[in-house]
Design a protein around this motif. Structure first.
Motif, PDB file in Angstrom:
ATOM      1  N   ALA A 138      34.044  76.091 -91.545  1.00  0.00           N
ATOM      2  CA  ALA A 138      34.970  75.114 -92.121  1.00  0.00           C
ATOM      3  C   ALA A 138      35.053  73.855 -91.265  1.00  0.00           C
ATOM      4  CB  ALA A 138      36.356  75.739 -92.270  1.00  0.00           C
ATOM      5  N   ASP A 139      35.049  72.695 -91.924  1.00  0.00           N
ATOM      6  CA  ASP A 139      35.170  71.424 -91.208  1.00  0.00           C
ATOM      7  C   ASP A 139      36.554  71.258 -90.599  1.00  0.00           C
ATOM      8  OD1 ASP A 139      32.579  70.768 -91.949  1.00  0.00           O
ATOM      9  OD2 ASP A 139      33.221  69.811 -93.815  1.00  0.00           O
ATOM     10  N   ASP A 140      37.545  71.733 -91.291  1.00  0.00           N
ATOM     11  CA  ASP A 140      38.920  71.630 -90.817  1.00  0.00           C
ATOM     12  C   ASP A 140      39.463  73.038 -90.578  1.00  0.00           C
ATOM     13  OD1 ASP A 140      41.526  71.141 -90.242  1.00  0.00           O
ATOM     14  OD2 ASP A 140      41.980  69.991 -92.063  1.00  0.00           O
ATOM     15  N   PRO A 141      39.647  73.441 -89.319  1.00  0.00           N
ATOM     16  CA  PRO A 141      40.140  74.787 -89.018  1.00  0.00           C
ATOM     17  C   PRO A 141      41.473  75.102 -89.692  1.00  0.00           C
ATOM     18  CG  PRO A 141      39.353  73.704 -87.031  1.00  0.00           C
ATOM     19  CD  PRO A 141      39.374  72.656 -88.110  1.00  0.00           C
ATOM     20  N   LYS A 142      42.286  74.069 -89.956  1.00  0.00           N
ATOM     21  CA  LYS A 142      43.589  74.295 -90.578  1.00  0.00           C
ATOM     22  C   LYS A 142      43.441  74.774 -92.027  1.00  0.00           C
ATOM     23  CE  LYS A 142      46.061  70.887 -87.762  1.00  0.00           C
ATOM     24  NZ  LYS A 142      46.900  69.666 -87.792  1.00  0.00           N
ATOM     25  N   LYS A 143      42.293  74.476 -92.651  1.00  0.00           N
ATOM     26  CA  LYS A 143      42.066  74.866 -94.033  1.00  0.00           C
ATOM     27  C   LYS A 143      41.288  76.172 -94.159  1.00  0.00           C
ATOM     28  CE  LYS A 143      42.148  70.125 -95.828  1.00  0.00           C
ATOM     29  NZ  LYS A 143      41.427  69.096 -96.604  1.00  0.00           N
ATOM     30  N   ALA A 144      41.002  76.797 -93.007  1.00  0.00           N
ATOM     31  CA  ALA A 144      40.253  78.056 -93.016  1.00  0.00           C
ATOM     32  C   ALA A 144      41.076  79.157 -93.686  1.00  0.00           C
ATOM     33  CB  ALA A 144      39.896  78.462 -91.587  1.00  0.00           C
ATOM     34  N   LEU A 145      40.401  79.997 -94.450  1.00  0.00           N
ATOM     35  CA  LEU A 145      41.082  81.080 -95.161  1.00  0.00           C
ATOM     36  C   LEU A 145      41.510  82.181 -94.199  1.00  0.00           C
ATOM     37  CD1 LEU A 145      38.692  81.409 -98.239  1.00  0.00           C
ATOM     38  CD2 LEU A 145      40.947  80.321 -98.200  1.00  0.00           C
ATOM     39  N   ALA A 146      42.688  82.721 -94.429  1.00  0.00           N
ATOM     40  CA  ALA A 146      43.175  83.838 -93.627  1.00  0.00           C
ATOM     41  C   ALA A 146      42.508  85.131 -94.084  1.00  0.00           C
ATOM     42  CB  ALA A 146      44.695  83.953 -93.767  1.00  0.00           C
TER      43      ALA A 146
END
Length: 211
Positions: free
Chosen positions: A62-70
């Motif tokens: 993912a480019d943005d770790p904050k948008k990574a799926l749990a």
């Protein structure tokens, strides 16, 4: 509240079987999602580890770790939970990428759960419709007297959604069927003394409060 939303659930399931109809040209994706969720849950040594691995890999890429799926397990659509269809669709749309990856893999033997882009759009449409119904029935104090007004509001929402041209013909057909079954349940309340007493008591309480 399970009995109130049950008609729509049954109608949606029936429409999922109408894949050979000339007018309903798209398979109904909720059926595939139910199969996928059940398959992963019932395969703790193969599919479940692969699910976790896929999510982890997507999170790494993912480019943005904050948008990574749990790392979560897909909720199943079960009859004992009236809002479980919405929960399943909401989760599935968020986890569309890992679901697609696993169903694309021939070795996992999940091709029967594969969902096309047009079907994912159907998932989104149904999720949005069921969201409004879910909010309508989400209450901390459910009671018999609230069932009839809730059915009326649900019927109104289904009517509006079934006439919305932007919605898929499959979805609109399912909603029409759902309304028919909802009307059947509604008519049965006239035969129930408990419902009549509850509605009468509610009316008296409301009138007293207004005086």
């Amino acid at each position: 509240m399970a009995k109130v939303t049950e008609p729509l659930r049954h109608a949606l399931y029936k429409v999922s079987l109408l894949t050979n109809s000339n007018t309903l040209t798209h398979p109904f994706s909720a059926y595939q999602l139910r199969n996928f969720a059940n398959a992963v849950k019932k395969s703790p040594t193969i599919l479940l580890p692969e699910w976790r691995k896929t999510i982890k890999q997507l999170a790494t890429d993912a480019d943005d770790p904050k948008k990574a799926l749990a790392d979560r397990i897909m909720p199943r659509d079960v009859t004992t939970r009236w809002n479980s269809t919405y929960d399943m669709l909401k989760f599935a749309k968020s986890y569309q990428d890992p679901i697609n990856q696993m169903t694309d893999s021939r070795s996992l033997k999940l091709r029967y759960c594969m969902i096309t882009e047009s079907e994912w759009e159907l998932v989104k449409q149904l999720r949005d419709i069921l969201k409004t119904v879910t909010l309508q029935f989400s209450t901390d104090t459910p009671c018999l007297a609230s069932v009839i007004p809730a059915i009326d509001k649900m019927h109104d929402k289904l009517t509006k959604a079934s006439k919305k041209k932007d919605n898929s013909p499959v979805l609109r057909a399912a909603l029409v069927m759902g309304k028919g079954l909802l009307n059947k349940y509604y008519s049965l309340t006239d035969e129930s003394e408990v419902y009549r007493i509850a509605m009468g008591s509610s009316s008296i309480s409301f009138t007293s409060a207004m005086l």
